[in-house]
Design a protein around this motif. Structure first.
Motif, mmCIF file in Angstrom:
data_model
loop_
_atom_site.group_PDB
_atom_site.id
_atom_site.type_symbol
_atom_site.label_atom_id
_atom_site.label_comp_id
_atom_site.label_asym_id
_atom_site.label_seq_id
_atom_site.Cartn_x
_atom_site.Cartn_y
_atom_site.Cartn_z
ATOM 1 N N UNK A 84 14.764 22.183 27.055
ATOM 2 C CA UNK A 84 13.504 20.972 26.871
ATOM 3 C C UNK A 84 13.410 20.905 25.065
ATOM 4 N N UNK A 85 13.606 21.859 24.525
ATOM 5 C CA UNK A 85 13.839 21.548 23.286
ATOM 6 C C UNK A 85 13.914 20.283 22.165
ATOM 7 N N UNK A 118 13.829 16.907 23.240
ATOM 8 C CA UNK A 118 12.518 15.907 22.685
ATOM 9 C C UNK A 118 12.758 15.253 21.416
ATOM 10 N N UNK A 119 14.155 15.746 21.220
ATOM 11 C CA UNK A 119 14.211 14.920 19.683
ATOM 12 C C UNK A 119 14.712 13.934 20.091
ATOM 13 N N UNK A 120 15.247 14.167 21.289
ATOM 14 C CA UNK A 120 16.237 12.231 21.322
ATOM 15 C C UNK A 120 14.771 11.261 21.304
ATOM 16 N N UNK A 142 11.537 9.531 23.213
ATOM 17 C CA UNK A 142 10.288 10.759 23.236
ATOM 18 C C UNK A 142 9.558 10.654 21.956
ATOM 19 N N UNK A 143 9.537 9.193 21.541
ATOM 20 C CA UNK A 143 8.675 9.464 20.549
ATOM 21 C C UNK A 143 7.781 8.685 21.075
ATOM 22 N N UNK A 144 7.596 8.340 21.777
ATOM 23 C CA UNK A 144 6.186 8.519 22.290
ATOM 24 C C UNK A 144 5.486 9.848 22.700
ATOM 25 N N UNK A 145 4.335 9.720 22.700
ATOM 26 C CA UNK A 145 3.387 11.078 22.948
ATOM 27 C C UNK A 145 3.159 10.989 23.673
ATOM 28 N N UNK A 197 6.513 12.108 26.015
ATOM 29 C CA UNK A 197 6.632 13.786 25.775
ATOM 30 C C UNK A 197 5.626 14.322 26.839
ATOM 31 N N UNK A 198 5.040 14.390 26.201
ATOM 32 C CA UNK A 198 3.301 14.832 27.451
ATOM 33 C C UNK A 198 3.353 15.203 28.583
ATOM 34 N N UNK A 199 3.708 13.852 29.065
ATOM 35 C CA UNK A 199 3.785 13.377 31.328
ATOM 36 C C UNK A 199 5.272 14.533 30.889
ATOM 37 N N UNK A 241 6.482 17.323 29.697
ATOM 38 C CA UNK A 241 6.344 18.795 30.230
ATOM 39 C C UNK A 241 5.830 19.181 31.140
ATOM 40 N N UNK A 242 4.736 18.567 31.599
ATOM 41 C CA UNK A 242 4.293 18.584 32.978
ATOM 42 C C UNK A 242 4.612 18.796 33.725
#
Lengths: 336, 336
Positions: B234-235, B238-240, B243-246, B249-251, B253-254
């Motif tokens: 996952x980590x 996430x830096x792509x 996923x700058x849209x927070x 990103x949350x969605x 991870x959920x």
DNA sequence: CATTAGCAATGTCAAGTTTTGAGTGCTAAA
DNA sequence: TTTAGCACTCAAAACTTGACATTGCTAATG
């Protein structure tokens, strides 16, 4: 600190925990029967003492790490354990049918939901548990499975290749011998004991030329060294306003994923430990609070229950709750 | 589509995958020996056909889902498997000592690192594996541990309470009986067979009044129904820039945390499956591509290797790589 | 001497404006 | 069919403005 200053500090912590917004003097003056100017004077003193701080020159105040620490040392410590709100936890822990690991998982899930933090259970290291039984199961003419079982009912296995020049009889003998030799030996002593016996006792003849087998066993035993953990509730936590900063969020997820979080969890210290922000030593966690409580198993190992969340955490709720959960998990480990 | 249009589409995909920025006509005109105006005309046609799109009126073009699909159906399919860059994977798979699950973990870790996506291994459902052995280990006078082992060397256990009115002899007999009865029975047939035998055969006497024990066994067997999975990276992902849209990103991870991602992974379809964006049916995954490849085990179950990443994914690299990994994991399951 | 009213100063935030630059679509000519 | 040229569009960044919350300080008050 005067009594009123302490009162103001507590109010700032409580209010900030609730709203995540800096608290201004006007807000407090409504509750305390003094003017906002008086509050400002008091706040100024609290700031000089290092208990609160500003986010910018003209902002309200938020608690500093020192402020949180003062808060949990005084306010939170005086809270009586209040099991009123623990109905759902009681339900989980009173289930006598379910397996220990399942109960722990459920409790940890609920802990995370109740606090909107990430919750972690780090099981005891199995070094002191005792070998209950050793077993070999043949899977095919050339493959077998070594099983090692401990008194807590944990099982580890390791596949082995059965060499051609070894017959079933010999294997059975080896297993019987190992059972006799290792029964009730703590995991930590297994390797030592095995090597000693091979060198010094008559048993050696049987094992001496079977190093591969013995090594496989030792490998199976060593698997117990890895602690079992359960981690949940990242998603619950991410929606806290603290994580509106995308890079903090990424950093947090990374820390969780590479298991760096386990470096912070204090599994040595007896009882409860609260590490606030920079007290964690890991820079990635400088805005995070980690609360852990250890519990003891019957064989002298320690496990921990932890809660990871923003510094702005509901300590009054979280601390007693973790104590309560750790106590009950300990009970699960006592009933051997 | 003319040959040049195809070429332009490919260039847009390749360049966008590389830079994550919309591609303008000027960029392409430098490579193709025509003016930017010509490219604009061609782009306009490609847009009408639905292969590319604009992010706003005056932006460059990015591939649409249809564009990506065309790309992987034509470009990517023609790529010969090129094991040149697979050195590290070869190393992992050629280790004959390590356990299968360890090898799979390492390969999945490397897959994630090599692609900057989240990688998942979803192990085969154990329904068709066969019971190899059933075992009871006594942990204390009142507690025991039921063990069930399958031909692949997977072990499941279930703690039981030994009732007072039951002696060790009887237990041993029950276990012997179960072993005799269930050996080489597929997990899926165990429950049925047990119930049948209890009802119809002479064995019934021994088991009939021991429902608790039989139920515990069935519970241990049923644990195999839960597939084993391993998810990592996952980590990395996430830096792509996607996923700058927070909230995205949350969605994401959920979705991972509540295991919704497994609903998307296609573990039925033979071979490789690529689901781009809205093809995934789950709205939370509408900007995500999921590539999965199944593999077959000797007992007729399917496992999958999957890669989850942004639609803007290096398909030329990822698709052959996943095929390669699935092929090698399958080999691990063939050597019984 | 603690408390308070009053007020200038400070900084955030949101909304609005301007500027810049990349890129398009269209047209007319080659 | 290709291309040069140009008006047009839009996003993103930079800047402006005003409203607002809050502070620190000062001088007055009981």
């Amino acid at each position: 600190m005067t009594e009123r200053q302490v009162k103001i500090l507590k109010m700032i912590v409580d209010e900030y925990v609730r709203t995540a917004e800096p608290i201004g003097s006007k807000t407090l003056s409504k509750v305390l029967k003094v003017s906002s100017a008086t509050i400002r004077n008091e706040m100024s003193i609290l700031e000089d003492l290092g208990y609160i701080e500003k986010t910018h020159t003209s902002s309200g105040r938020i608690p500093s790490e020192k402020g949180y620490r003062y808060y949990i040392e005084t306010v939170a410590k005086t809270i009586e354990e209040d099991t009123d709100g623990y109905f759902e936890f009681e339900e989980i822990f009173s289930n006598k049918e379910a397996e220990r690991d399942i109960i722990i998982k459920e409790a940890i899930n609920l802990l995370s939901e109740a606090t909107n933090c990430t919750a972690i259970s780090l099981g005891p290291n199995a070094y002191n548990s005792k070998v209950k039984k050793v077993q070999l199961v043949q899977l095919s003419p050339t493959h077998g499975l070594i099983l090692v079982i401990t008194n807590y009912g944990y099982v580890e296995s390791k596949e082995i290749t059965i060499e051609q020049n070894m017959d079933v009889d010999e294997l059975t003998k080896i297993i019987d011998l190992l059972n006799e030799l290792l029964k009730d030996t703590p995991i930590s002593k297994v390797s030592e004991k095995l090597h000693y016996e091979i060198e010094h006792n008559q048993i050696k003849e049987l094992l001496k030329y079977r190093e591969t087998i013995v090594d496989s066993f030792i490998e199976a035993f060593s698997k117990f060294a890895q602690s079992r953990y359960y981690l949940t509730g990242q998603a619950n936590m991410l929606y806290q306003p603290e994580f509106n900063d995308i890079d903090k969020l990424r950093e947090f997820i990374s820390t969780i994923e590479n298991k760096e979080i386990f470096k912070i969890i204090d599994s040595e210290k007896e009882g409860i430990s609260v590490k606030i922000g920079t007290e964690n030593q890991v820079t990635a966690m400088k805005d995070i609070t980690v609360i852990s409580s250890t519990y003891d198993t019957a064989d002298g190992e320690k496990g921990t229950v932890s809660l990871v969340g923003p510094k702005r955490m509901d300590y009054r709720k979280a601390i007693p709750l973790i104590k309560y959960i750790a106590k009950h998990i300990q009970k699960l480990y006592e009933e051997e």
